[in-house]
Scaffold this active site. Structure first.
Site, PDB file in Angstrom:
ATOM      1  N   ASN A 163      55.741  15.872 132.621  1.00  0.00           N
ATOM      2  CA  ASN A 163      54.531  15.118 132.250  1.00  0.00           C
ATOM      3  C   ASN A 163      54.208  15.170 130.756  1.00  0.00           C
ATOM      4  O   ASN A 163      53.766  14.175 130.191  1.00  0.00           O
ATOM      5  CB  ASN A 163      53.336  15.552 133.111  1.00  0.00           C
ATOM      6  CG  ASN A 163      53.008  17.017 132.983  1.00  0.00           C
ATOM      7  OD1 ASN A 163      53.904  17.851 132.797  1.00  0.00           O
ATOM      8  ND2 ASN A 163      51.754  17.348 133.073  1.00  0.00           N
ATOM      9  N   CYS A 296      48.254  18.411 134.410  1.00  0.00           N
ATOM     10  CA  CYS A 296      47.888  19.466 135.361  1.00  0.00           C
ATOM     11  C   CYS A 296      46.408  19.803 135.266  1.00  0.00           C
ATOM     12  O   CYS A 296      45.803  20.213 136.238  1.00  0.00           O
ATOM     13  CB  CYS A 296      48.719  20.706 135.100  1.00  0.00           C
ATOM     14  SG  CYS A 296      48.428  21.367 133.457  1.00  0.00           S
TER      15      CYS A 296
HETATM   16  P1  NAD Z   1      58.516  20.393 139.557  1.00  0.00           P
HETATM   17  O1  NAD Z   1      58.087  21.731 140.031  1.00  0.00           O
HETATM   18  O2  NAD Z   1      58.994  19.420 140.558  1.00  0.00           O
HETATM   19  O3  NAD Z   1      59.703  20.523 138.502  1.00  0.00           O
HETATM   20  C1  NAD Z   1      59.551  21.307 137.349  1.00  0.00           C
HETATM   21  C2  NAD Z   1      60.921  21.795 136.913  1.00  0.00           C
HETATM   22  O4  NAD Z   1      61.434  22.698 137.875  1.00  0.00           O
HETATM   23  C3  NAD Z   1      61.954  20.690 136.748  1.00  0.00           C
HETATM   24  O5  NAD Z   1      62.709  20.964 135.594  1.00  0.00           O
HETATM   25  C4  NAD Z   1      62.795  20.836 138.007  1.00  0.00           C
HETATM   26  O6  NAD Z   1      64.106  20.375 137.864  1.00  0.00           O
HETATM   27  C5  NAD Z   1      62.779  22.339 138.195  1.00  0.00           C
HETATM   28  N1  NAD Z   1      63.054  22.807 139.546  1.00  0.00           N
HETATM   29  C6  NAD Z   1      62.763  22.189 140.714  1.00  0.00           C
HETATM   30  N2  NAD Z   1      63.149  22.961 141.764  1.00  0.00           N
HETATM   31  C7  NAD Z   1      63.694  24.086 141.232  1.00  0.00           C
HETATM   32  C8  NAD Z   1      64.279  25.261 141.795  1.00  0.00           C
HETATM   33  N3  NAD Z   1      64.364  25.443 143.110  1.00  0.00           N
HETATM   34  N4  NAD Z   1      64.726  26.215 140.957  1.00  0.00           N
HETATM   35  C9  NAD Z   1      64.621  26.062 139.608  1.00  0.00           C
HETATM   36  N5  NAD Z   1      64.099  24.979 139.027  1.00  0.00           N
HETATM   37  C10 NAD Z   1      63.621  23.993 139.826  1.00  0.00           C
HETATM   38  O7  NAD Z   1      57.298  19.831 138.713  1.00  0.00           O
HETATM   39  P2  NAD Z   1      57.178  18.396 138.042  1.00  0.00           P
HETATM   40  O8  NAD Z   1      57.087  17.393 139.146  1.00  0.00           O
HETATM   41  O9  NAD Z   1      58.214  18.262 137.007  1.00  0.00           O
HETATM   42  O10 NAD Z   1      55.763  18.498 137.291  1.00  0.00           O
HETATM   43  C11 NAD Z   1      54.550  18.220 137.907  1.00  0.00           C
HETATM   44  C12 NAD Z   1      53.901  19.506 138.386  1.00  0.00           C
HETATM   45  O11 NAD Z   1      53.786  20.410 137.303  1.00  0.00           O
HETATM   46  C13 NAD Z   1      52.501  19.318 138.898  1.00  0.00           C
HETATM   47  O12 NAD Z   1      52.318  20.112 140.029  1.00  0.00           O
HETATM   48  C14 NAD Z   1      51.637  19.827 137.768  1.00  0.00           C
HETATM   49  O13 NAD Z   1      50.348  20.258 138.128  1.00  0.00           O
HETATM   50  C15 NAD Z   1      52.463  20.938 137.261  1.00  0.00           C
HETATM   51  N6  NAD Z   1      52.110  21.256 135.870  1.00  0.00           N
HETATM   52  C16 NAD Z   1      51.369  22.381 135.620  1.00  0.00           C
HETATM   53  C17 NAD Z   1      50.977  22.677 134.325  1.00  0.00           C
HETATM   54  C18 NAD Z   1      50.124  23.888 133.990  1.00  0.00           C
HETATM   55  O14 NAD Z   1      49.967  24.172 132.811  1.00  0.00           O
HETATM   56  N7  NAD Z   1      49.569  24.581 134.977  1.00  0.00           N
HETATM   57  C19 NAD Z   1      51.374  21.838 133.292  1.00  0.00           C
HETATM   58  C20 NAD Z   1      52.123  20.702 133.588  1.00  0.00           C
HETATM   59  C21 NAD Z   1      52.497  20.427 134.892  1.00  0.00           C
HETATM   60  O1  6OD Z   2      47.829  22.563 126.106  1.00  0.00           O
HETATM   61  C1  6OD Z   2      48.644  23.354 126.596  1.00  0.00           C
HETATM   62  O2  6OD Z   2      49.057  24.351 125.973  1.00  0.00           O
HETATM   63  C2  6OD Z   2      49.139  23.142 127.960  1.00  0.00           C
HETATM   64  N1  6OD Z   2      49.955  24.090 128.455  1.00  0.00           N
HETATM   65  C3  6OD Z   2      48.766  22.031 128.630  1.00  0.00           C
HETATM   66  C4  6OD Z   2      49.168  21.735 129.948  1.00  0.00           C
HETATM   67  C5  6OD Z   2      48.940  20.513 130.458  1.00  0.00           C
HETATM   68  C6  6OD Z   2      49.357  20.160 131.768  1.00  0.00           C
HETATM   69  O3  6OD Z   2      49.758  19.089 132.106  1.00  0.00           O
END
Ligand code: NAD
Ligand code: 6OD
Length: 494
Positions: A163, A296
């Site tokens: 994202n 997120c």
């Molecule tokens: P995802 O968990 O599907 O994938 C993230 C990464 O993990 C990708 O590179 C993917 O290839 C890898 N991956 C998937 N399965 C794996 C496994 N079994 N072992 C190792 N690696 C693996 O997430 P996404 O769809 O790319 O991103 C969206 C999600 O990320 C949402 O849930 C969002 O809330 C979360 N997010 C959280 C934050 C935060 O700061 N808390 C920030 C951004 C996104």
């Molecule tokens: O601003 C940041 O440092 C951070 N980790 C943002 C995360 C955004 C999630 O989508």
């Protein structure tokens, strides 16, 4: 080359190992431009041998000159990396927009500058990093001195989502390198380009080969899994879905490796009747719809004090309908597509569910009617619902799309209870002009980050992370340095 890209050929992503772009591995995957669905590249997927090559290069780099650098030397290199990102701003911008479809209006203000800022802030941090010391008494009266040494953990596996690709990857790579580690990055398969492009910048900045490595691929039974279970990886930092975090935690258990996780959210905004209405509407529009809802920290649950509810919903509807979907390279575009057709199907399944459960659809609920090449992109309408029960999956599960449910509340206690009724605990936005209320409510919401009268306003020194199922640990400022170093105590008998 896509018809909508004014900047030329998109960057071709590959693995980046030991200072060189390489291909190879087990097959390849497609990289598509979400705005039109056009194929913009075919990316090699790493097999176990490629991942092993990257981890071996990283281990070797730690034994070379990088392992002997001072904090000052590393800070200087990090600043050069930041400068390199800014010098190649347009290339990063094009690569990020082509991978994600996000509007240039967003990426040029958020993603790319933050990529550079992440290196500068951790260059600052490493220069002031300290460790404690204690004098102690001993029976012979001579005493002893304890002091802690801070050492890098070693090789850090960095697994990233799609994202905010450059922002979230550099948020982890910068402090890891500042602390003297080497990294192997696994970008999301949806967004392989900026991590690969950063390899060129690392070389230009004088980062020694093997310190920064990238392996492209998918998650399970691919680069993500191979990297996280590799015994040469000493720590894993991950941003992504909570369920993926569970899988990575299992992999990290073998060898008892530490993890730092930033996971999903189902964030609430609490709008009190004493808010500044213009600012609350503008802020909520951003927190719900920025990056097409794929943040997120984004708001998917809006709770409004009952006497303001009808007016707030009406204002939110007007502002949502004023968002402008279109060519992401057009500076006037404020809403991009979702990342992929697959993700659109998931978001649409919640749109359908809301309809079946009897939600009132205030606006949106479907696919917009875009013309020309955009008609093939993964576009979706910004959507607002009211009227669903709090038990609905639409209100409980993270959708990660441009949508929110708005519900009324009658008291501050009820607002806090509604916000906290979630398995997630990432972020809350509170909108009020009553300062005492702001402090009271902020202290009660069970989240890692609370914004009062703002959203996504970031001071990079502050602790960032989630409570409950939204994460483990905190990154940002000194908290990142805690994860990317290990303390070793030395006790000297005097
Ligand atoms: P995802 O968990 O599907 O994938 C993230 C990464 O993990 C990708 O590179 C993917 O290839 C890898 N991956 C998937 N399965 C794996 C496994 N079994 N072992 C190792 N690696 C693996 O997430 P996404 O769809 O790319 O991103 C969206 C999600 O990320 C949402 O849930 C969002 O809330 C979360 N997010 C959280 C934050 C935060 O700061 N808390 C920030 C951004 C996104
Ligand atoms: O601003 C940041 O440092 C951070 N980790 C943002 C995360 C955004 C999630 O989508």
């Amino acid at each position: 080359m896509t018809k909508l890209d004014p900047a030329g050929k998109p960057f071709a992503a590959a693995h980046f190992i030991d200072g060189r772009a390489i291909s190879g591995g087990k097959g390849a995957f497609e990289n598509r431009y979400p705005a039109t669905g056009e194929l913009i590249g075919t990316v090699p997927a790493a097999d176990e041998a490629i991942v092993d090559q990257a981890v071996t290069a990283a281990r070797k780099a730690l034994k070379g000159p990088w392992g002997k650098t001072s904090e000052q030397e590393r800070a200087a290199v990090l600043r050069k990396v930041a400068d390199g990102i800014m010098r190649r701003f347009d290339e990063f911008l094009t690569a990020e927009v082509m991978d994600t479809g996000k509007p240039v209006s967003l990426a040029s203000h958020l993603d790319i500058p933050r990529g550079a800022a992440n290196f500068n802030i951790f260059a600052d941090q490493v220069l002031t990093l300290s460790a404690e010391s204690f004098r102690m008494a001993t029976p012979d009266g001579a005493g002893a001195l304890n002091y802690a040494l801070r050492v890098p953990r070693g090789v850090i596996g960095v697994v990233c989502p799609w994202n905010l690709p450059l922002l979230l990857m550099t948020w982890k790579v910068a402090p890891a390198l500042a602390c003297g580690n080497a990294v192997v990055v696994k970008p999301s398969e949806e967004t392989p380009s900026t991590a690969a492009l950063l390899g060129e910048v690392m070389n230009e900045a004088g980062v020694p080969p093997g310190v920064y490595n990238v392996v492209q691929g998918l998650g399970p039974d691919s680069a993500g899994e191979f990297l996280t279970r590799h015994p040469g990886v000493n720590g894993i930092t991950f941003t992504g879905e909570t369920r993926t975090g569970e899988a990575i935690m299992k992999a990290a258990a073998t060898g008892v490796r530490p993890v730092s996780f930033e996971l999903g959210g189902k964030n609430a905004a609490l709008i009190f009747a004493d808010c500044d209405l213009d600012k609350a509407v503008e802020g909520t529009i951003r927190s719900v719809f920025a990056n097409c809802g794929q943040v997120c920290l984004g708001t998917e649950r809006v709770y409004v004090e009952r006497k303001l509810f009808p007016e707030f919903v009406a204002r939110l509807k007007t502002a949502a309908e004023a968002l402008r979907a279109g060519n992401p390279f057009d500076k006037a575009t404020t809403l991009g597509p979702l990342i992929s057709q697959e993700h659109r199907s998931k978001v649409l399944s919640y749109y359908e569910r809301a309809r079946k459960e009897g939600a009132e659809i205030v606006t949106g609920g479907g696919i917009p009617n875009l013309k020309g090449p955009l008609a093939q992109g993964s576009w979706i309408e910004p959507t607002i619902w009211t009227g669903l029960p709090e038990t609905s999956a639409v209100i409980r599960e993270e959708i990660f799309g441009p949508c929110c449910h708005v519900a009324p509340f009658d008291s501050e206690e009820e607002a806090v209870a509604l916000a906290n009724d979630s398995p997630y605990g990432l972020a809350t936005a509170i909108w009020t002009t009553n300062l005492a209320r702001a402090h009271r409510v902020a202290a009660q919401v069970e989240v890692g980050i609370t914004w009062v009268n703002s959203w996504f306003l970031r001071d990079l020194r502050t602790p960032f992370g989630g409570s409950k199922q939204s994460g483990i640990g905190r990154e940002g400022g000194v908290h990142s340095m805690e994860f990317y170093t290990e303390l070793r105590n030395v006790c000297i008998k005097l």
